[in-house]
Design a protein around this motif. Structure first.
Motif, PDB file in Angstrom:
ATOM      1  N   SER A 196      31.435  -1.711  65.787  1.00 49.47           N
ATOM      2  CA  SER A 196      31.555  -0.251  65.923  1.00 49.47           C
ATOM      3  C   SER A 196      31.954   1.000  64.572  1.00 49.47           C
ATOM      4  CB  SER A 196      32.203  -0.296  66.796  1.00 49.47           C
ATOM      5  OG  SER A 196      32.633   0.904  67.560  1.00 49.47           O
ATOM      6  N   PRO A 197      30.813   2.161  64.659  1.00 51.39           N
ATOM      7  CA  PRO A 197      31.729   2.900  63.497  1.00 51.39           C
ATOM      8  C   PRO A 197      32.395   3.319  63.678  1.00 51.39           C
ATOM      9  CG  PRO A 197      29.380   3.240  64.077  1.00 51.39           C
ATOM     10  CD  PRO A 197      30.356   1.895  65.830  1.00 51.39           C
ATOM     11  N   GLU A 198      33.363   3.318  64.950  1.00 49.10           N
ATOM     12  CA  GLU A 198      34.647   4.698  65.050  1.00 49.10           C
ATOM     13  C   GLU A 198      36.344   3.322  64.368  1.00 49.10           C
ATOM     14  OE1 GLU A 198      32.280   3.781  67.718  1.00 49.10           O
ATOM     15  OE2 GLU A 198      31.527   5.435  67.491  1.00 49.10           O
ATOM     16  N   SER A 227      46.105  14.045  67.234  1.00 46.41           N
ATOM     17  CA  SER A 227      44.790  14.777  67.844  1.00 46.41           C
ATOM     18  C   SER A 227      44.146  13.973  68.393  1.00 46.41           C
ATOM     19  CB  SER A 227      43.584  14.460  66.996  1.00 46.41           C
ATOM     20  OG  SER A 227      43.350  13.525  66.505  1.00 46.41           O
ATOM     21  N   SER A 228      43.667  14.769  69.779  1.00 46.87           N
ATOM     22  CA  SER A 228      43.172  14.412  70.767  1.00 46.87           C
ATOM     23  C   SER A 228      42.040  12.663  70.027  1.00 46.87           C
ATOM     24  CB  SER A 228      42.397  15.057  71.392  1.00 46.87           C
ATOM     25  OG  SER A 228      41.180  15.608  70.914  1.00 46.87           O
ATOM     26  N   GLU A 229      41.383  12.694  69.122  1.00 47.45           N
ATOM     27  CA  GLU A 229      39.817  12.025  68.938  1.00 47.45           C
ATOM     28  C   GLU A 229      41.202  10.634  68.838  1.00 47.45           C
ATOM     29  OE1 GLU A 229      36.434  11.491  65.576  1.00 47.45           O
ATOM     30  OE2 GLU A 229      38.180  13.085  65.530  1.00 47.45           O
ATOM     31  N   VAL A 230      41.765  10.920  67.355  1.00 44.44           N
ATOM     32  CA  VAL A 230      42.779   9.660  67.443  1.00 44.44           C
ATOM     33  C   VAL A 230      43.504   8.941  69.104  1.00 44.44           C
ATOM     34  CG1 VAL A 230      45.069   8.711  65.998  1.00 44.44           C
ATOM     35  CG2 VAL A 230      43.130  10.099  64.713  1.00 44.44           C
ATOM     36  N   LEU A 231      43.975   9.680  69.651  1.00 46.23           N
ATOM     37  CA  LEU A 231      44.578   9.152  70.926  1.00 46.23           C
ATOM     38  C   LEU A 231      43.811   8.246  71.444  1.00 46.23           C
ATOM     39  CD1 LEU A 231      46.950  11.254  71.435  1.00 46.23           C
ATOM     40  CD2 LEU A 231      47.522   9.592  70.619  1.00 46.23           C
ATOM     41  N   ALA A 232      42.601   9.034  71.691  1.00 52.74           N
ATOM     42  CA  ALA A 232      41.593   7.753  72.444  1.00 52.74           C
ATOM     43  C   ALA A 232      41.221   6.936  72.257  1.00 52.74           C
ATOM     44  CB  ALA A 232      40.251   9.102  72.276  1.00 52.74           C
TER      45      ALA A 232
END
Length: 313
Positions: free
Chosen positions: A33-35, A48-53
């Motif tokens: 998974s690239p993430e 940040s919302s991206e890190v928390l998600a």
């Protein structure tokens, strides 16, 4: 102790390079998974919302479904000794490990301090190691599990600041575990391999009260639980005490010390090691004594073995 790829990974207190979980040291293998790449969102603020998600996504473990995570990538699962198995597989991929031993202790934690918890933990470890060994042999991988015990360990400990008392306690516990948790672990592993029983995971208690800590610091063994693993320990203590007494009696009666020297020495060594068992059976009166049930069953089993030996020989 620092050879063949470095020390083995056992338990808490280990740091990993993050990319060690994604492939070998010489060639980086991208995660599925690239993430989950080591460089993903590392420049973003933690709020940040991206890190928390992504944190919620990883915490849910749903990303592992139908992937190699836990088997070929990441921390390896499916073993009762997942720490050792993970470190072993990483070393097979070419990673090296080193000791980090700062003057100031880097980690402080709680561990089991009662005999019952100790034996249950080491029984689980022995089952995991047997499964680990079988898997390694089946995969044609080299297996090295160095375990310095007994006399050589004395010299290994004393250059590193160890004590004679520490060595004595260590080898005494090896004898206790060899008679109980290792034997029970072998039987349970064979039964689970044959499909007779399922492998269980017994969580050992790390909760310690002040009285327990006091007894632990005084070197007092806790025998409050009527555990079946206490049976072979108690039986060995009684048999060797009887054998040692009979040997001394034979020397006084017939003067055959030279002929009985080795037998008396071995039985006497076990008797000295078994002093906490005698104390728990006879001298102790509190609730931490050896349960009477264990003592009685041990005596009955010894008597049965004695009668069986008379019929056999």
């Amino acid at each position: 102790m620092d050879g063949l790829g470095g020390p083995i990974h056992m338990g808490t207190g280990c740091f990993f390079q993050r990319r060690a979980f994604f492939g070998g040291p010489s060639s980086f293998v991208a995660p599925e998974s690239p993430e989950l790449s080591p460089t993903h969102v590392k420049t973003k603020p933690i709020q940040s919302s991206e890190v928390l998600a992504l944190a919620h996504h990883v915490a849910g473990c749903n990303y592992e479904a139908q992937t190699n995570w836990g088997s070929k990538v990441g921390y390896r699962y499916g073993s009762l000794v997942e720490d050792l198995y993970t470190g072993y597989r990483l070393q097979c991929q070419g990673w090296k490990s080193v000791f980090c031993h700062p003057d100031r202790a880097a980690f402080l934690g709680d561990a089991y301090i009662t005999v019952d918890d100790l034996l249950n933990q080491t029984k689980r470890w022995s089952m995991g190691l047997l499964n680990f060994m079988a898997h390694s042999l089946h995969s044609n991988h080299y297996l090295c599990l160095p375990t310095p015990t007994s006399s050589p360990q004395l010299f290994l400990n004393l250059p590193k600041g160890g004590t004679l008392q520490g060595w004595w306690n260590s080898q005494r516990m090896w004898m206790v575990r060899g008679l109980s948790s290792f034997s029970f672990g072998l039987v349970e592993y064979l039964l689970s391999s044959l499909g007779v029983s399922a492998t269980g995971f017994n969580v050992t208690s790390k909760v310690v009260d002040n009285e327990q800590s006091k007894r632990y610091n005084q070197g007092i063994f806790e025998f409050a639980v009527a555990s079946p693993m206490f049976l072979p320990i108690t039986m060995a203590a009684i048999i060797n005490l009887f054998s040692f007494s009979q040997g001394i009696l034979q020397v006084f009666r017939h003067g055959s010390f030279e002929a009985l020297f080795l037998q008396i020495l071995i039985a006497g060594f076990v008797v000295v090691n078994s002093w906490p068992v005698y104390e728990a059976m006879i001298l102790r009166t509190n609730k931490r004594k050896m349960p009477m049930k264990i003592t009685l069953i041990s005596v009955i089993l010894i008597w049965v073995l004695y009668l069986a030996s008379l019929l056999t020989f």
